[in-house]
Design a protein around this motif. Sequence first.
Motif, PDB file in Angstrom:
ATOM      1  N   ILE A 216       0.716  -1.175   0.038  1.00 49.33           N
ATOM      2  CA  ILE A 216      -0.045  -0.024  -0.032  1.00 49.33           C
ATOM      3  C   ILE A 216       0.910   1.248  -0.044  1.00 49.33           C
ATOM      4  O   ILE A 216       1.809   1.413   0.737  1.00 49.33           O
ATOM      5  N   PHE A 217       0.578   2.073  -0.864  1.00 54.82           N
ATOM      6  CA  PHE A 217       1.332   3.520  -0.937  1.00 54.82           C
ATOM      7  C   PHE A 217       0.407   4.583  -0.268  1.00 54.82           C
ATOM      8  O   PHE A 217      -0.784   4.193   0.279  1.00 54.82           O
ATOM      9  N   ARG A 482       7.811   3.328   0.595  1.00 55.56           N
ATOM     10  CA  ARG A 482       8.897   4.169   1.537  1.00 55.56           C
ATOM     11  C   ARG A 482       9.228   5.484   0.799  1.00 55.56           C
ATOM     12  O   ARG A 482       8.899   6.604   1.503  1.00 55.56           O
ATOM     13  N   GLU A 483       9.593   5.475  -0.303  1.00 54.21           N
ATOM     14  CA  GLU A 483      10.046   6.482  -1.004  1.00 54.21           C
ATOM     15  C   GLU A 483       9.233   7.564  -1.238  1.00 54.21           C
ATOM     16  O   GLU A 483       9.179   8.970  -1.031  1.00 54.21           O
ATOM     17  N   THR A 531       1.883  -3.382   8.749  1.00 53.74           N
ATOM     18  CA  THR A 531       2.245  -1.942   8.556  1.00 53.74           C
ATOM     19  C   THR A 531       3.142  -1.665   9.708  1.00 53.74           C
ATOM     20  O   THR A 531       3.128  -1.813  10.912  1.00 53.74           O
ATOM     21  N   VAL A 532       4.124  -0.656   9.162  1.00 53.08           N
ATOM     22  CA  VAL A 532       5.237  -0.206  10.108  1.00 53.08           C
ATOM     23  C   VAL A 532       4.569   1.097  10.846  1.00 53.08           C
ATOM     24  O   VAL A 532       4.439   1.872  10.172  1.00 53.08           O
ATOM     25  N   THR A 533       4.700   0.886  12.357  1.00 56.33           N
ATOM     26  CA  THR A 533       3.881   2.131  12.680  1.00 56.33           C
ATOM     27  C   THR A 533       5.113   3.045  13.240  1.00 56.33           C
ATOM     28  O   THR A 533       6.328   2.826  13.106  1.00 56.33           O
ATOM     29  N   LEU A 534       4.520   4.218  13.753  1.00 52.17           N
ATOM     30  CA  LEU A 534       5.488   5.444  14.046  1.00 52.17           C
ATOM     31  C   LEU A 534       6.536   4.619  15.130  1.00 52.17           C
ATOM     32  O   LEU A 534       7.536   5.113  14.861  1.00 52.17           O
ATOM     33  N   ALA A 535       5.907   3.880  16.245  1.00 58.89           N
ATOM     34  CA  ALA A 535       6.766   3.658  17.156  1.00 58.89           C
ATOM     35  C   ALA A 535       7.936   2.588  16.575  1.00 58.89           C
ATOM     36  O   ALA A 535       9.097   2.638  16.815  1.00 58.89           O
ATOM     37  N   ASN A 536       7.333   1.588  15.760  1.00 57.61           N
ATOM     38  CA  ASN A 536       8.383   0.821  15.020  1.00 57.61           C
ATOM     39  C   ASN A 536       9.370   1.476  14.160  1.00 57.61           C
ATOM     40  O   ASN A 536      10.625   1.043  14.610  1.00 57.61           O
ATOM     41  N   GLY A 537       8.960   2.559  13.487  1.00 53.77           N
ATOM     42  CA  GLY A 537       9.966   3.385  12.825  1.00 53.77           C
ATOM     43  C   GLY A 537      11.103   3.916  13.479  1.00 53.77           C
ATOM     44  O   GLY A 537      12.098   4.128  13.172  1.00 53.77           O
ATOM     45  N   GLN A 645       4.735   1.414   4.609  1.00 48.26           N
ATOM     46  CA  GLN A 645       5.865   1.694   5.237  1.00 48.26           C
ATOM     47  C   GLN A 645       6.029   3.096   5.825  1.00 48.26           C
ATOM     48  O   GLN A 645       6.941   3.739   6.145  1.00 48.26           O
ATOM     49  N   ALA A 646       4.716   3.498   6.436  1.00 56.82           N
ATOM     50  CA  ALA A 646       4.358   4.846   7.212  1.00 56.82           C
ATOM     51  C   ALA A 646       5.307   4.997   8.081  1.00 56.82           C
ATOM     52  O   ALA A 646       5.945   6.170   8.275  1.00 56.82           O
TER      53      ALA A 646
END
Length: 836
Positions: A216-217, A482-483, A531-537, A645-646
């Motif tokens: 998902i973009f 991600r880009e 989905t990559v969460t804010l905390a994950n990132g 990749q948010a």
Amino acid sequence: MIGIWHSIVTLGQQKSKYIFVIEENDGYSLTVSAEPMPLPIEITELSVEDKRLKAAGCSMFMPGETISIDLTFGESVFAGTLKLPYAGEITLNGASGRGPSLSEDLIEEVAPYRKSNVQGRSDDDIKGEVEQLLERMSLVDKIGQMSQCLASAFSFGGDVDSEPPEKLVADGKVGSILGAFDIRRVFELQKIAVEQSPLRIPLLFNADVIHGHQTIFPVPLAWSCSWDMEEIKRACAIAAKEAAASGITYNHAPMVDITRDARWGRVVEGAGEDPYLGSEIAKAQVEGFQGGSLFDPETIIACLKHFIAYGAAEAGRDYNTVDISEGTLRNVYLPPFRAGLEAGAGSVMNAFNIYQGVPVAGNSYLLRNLLRDELGFEGMLISDYGAIDEIAIHGAAKDGKEAAKLALDATMDIEMVTRQFYDHLPSLIEEGAVQEAQLDAAVRRILTYKFKIGLMDDPFRYVRPEKEIEFHFSAEHLEASRELARKSIVLLKNDGVLPIKQDRKIAVIGPFASSKDLLGPWQFSRYGNETVTLANGLRDKGVELLLAEGCKVTEEIAGGFKKAIEQAKQADVVILALGENSDMSGEAASRMDIGLPEVQLRLAEMVVGLGKPTVLVLTGSRPLVLDWFDKHVDAIVETWFLGSQAGHAIADVLLGDYNPSGKLTMSFPYKVGQAPVYYNHFMTGRPVTEENRTQKFISKYLDGPNEPLYPFGYGLSYTTFTYSEIRLDKVHLSGSDAINLTLSITNTGTVPGEEIVQLYIQDLYGSSVRPVKELKGFRKVRLNAEESKEVRFTITEADLKYYLADGSYKAEPGEFKVYVGPNSRDVQESKFELVK
């Protein structure tokens, strides 16, 4: 127990795979998904004791029904039960990891049906084949090609009384299928079509692939803020590649509606308020979905929607009345459709609204005269879900029979899911109310595209389970997501707190601190729980985090505020992770109040009251009212719904690994009472100026400004840019001549950055009033610190043309202003004259 776990279950002849992702953030969290049918479950209760996990939840597909989970974990295996309303209690035995793809079983099964060395046909060859097939078709066969059904009981709208899809396909009563989420389902139904239907004509498989299929973009409003046509085109090409591998051949995208009212939920699907930028993005999306040739099995047919002016719904309420002038229709809402058609879009979908009192689905002026005759569209015209039924509901037809006649007379080719064509066209033909030649024209267009994409020669060419396994959620596709996500982020405010130094202790507070609801509406990915969460990132970058949810999106959590304050007090910097959930935007998700929910405002007030440096990271899909935050927080980062990749993309920007460059494509109002607010408005007879602001009888509000809080084209960077004065090589423009405009841009900061330089033009007077500014060009310029570059624009007479009140399309002689700047508000200007 922390990690990804899977269990494959066989019920009858159906295999399903359930994926459980368990994480430890602010306590334990669980996300659940299923294959082949997506089953997004919202977990409402969760408890963990030793190695046993118990949970309860619900799914949007089964409202009001409870889902319960009871799992016990070993080192690499687990066992337990999953209780679903439609299946009862299911016994689970599973293992760690994502597990094998269910598509593996299909590889050998489909192999005998595949053909090799199939060549694309010429247009003349296709035309001849279509005419031969038409001669063999009965009336029932023809209406079948013009009809569509759902692949299952799942519905995108109101329920439709219909026979099972298997029977409809076998009887030749449908020519396309909507909502086949599973490649096996595509294979099963296609097999029935080519083995059992009267003429063995293969099916088209339709889907809404809006901003990605499995990878998902960012949502389209977000990716429009990148102003990056190549990245948007790549995102659509990847979405097409993933969808086509699963058997999808016909996309219900892109949505190219101009959107000016943030209350309308469907602003999330479009490119914002500007016709010029919207046209560039429409072209990029069509080229991405359709590639160089529709015969390429990694492409899908693009469908421009919703023709036309759906985005002008009164009060921003979905499906509401649209009442606009012909000039607004043509100068504002038409350009992106024209651009999409010029890019070769194979299909168009009607809008739900009325125009001049006639619903678009049955509006011959719009669909036949404008779309077909004037714009030259020869592709497939498909109704939106239930739109033909709604002609009568609007009051423009006596009943479904008359509605079917109006739609056919307007050159509608395919009725999406409902059955007015099937039920009424035979009697309408018998009565002489419509002609069979009208059906022939529709079927001719449908069959032409079935030949174009190779279906007629190789019906199973899009059923490619081996490619599904290779493409879906691949590392390459995730990196592309991600880009584009990084490029879509817009920095709205920064008082120096960003980028955050990595050695700072960061508290992430709010309902989106660890939320995976970052994909947005209109997506059906099976990988949502990854989905990559804010905390994950942030954690993946080695940042020390303090986490607290604080509250849900719209409601309190017991003890949530207290824990949030305790965590925030220990931090050097606080990130407020707030916003809308994905159900708060999209179709049928209009809002009267476009501020953040009250519970989030209370949480924000408490956190800001601590006096810590505070950054608002905003998830959502529409412009929101942010005047309080603009006054009280140190930085605001609009991240929208960024996709798979948010969290990585947001962390890249917050920590300075990526310098934000996004620019808004919709204006953000101070207050909801300004909506709709947009930069390219008309001058009134009593405009506000600096000199008359204190006077009464002018066009203004008593309680606030006319202009938005953040205007179209606005977005900050971690560096600064200065613009030289505009230089024009001439001030008179005539005939085929051109004016060359140049200026220099300098990066006056300390880090590299990208600036989107914007060119606007104003027609000062003429036979029709023109907007105060219109975007006519932009350049993306990347500069190292202290580097300068010259930027050049060319202005021709074509840039000055518009539809006049008499219906002509031309540029009128007179004076024009040209503006250049970093957004639609902060510009410098010059003048030139068009002479004839």
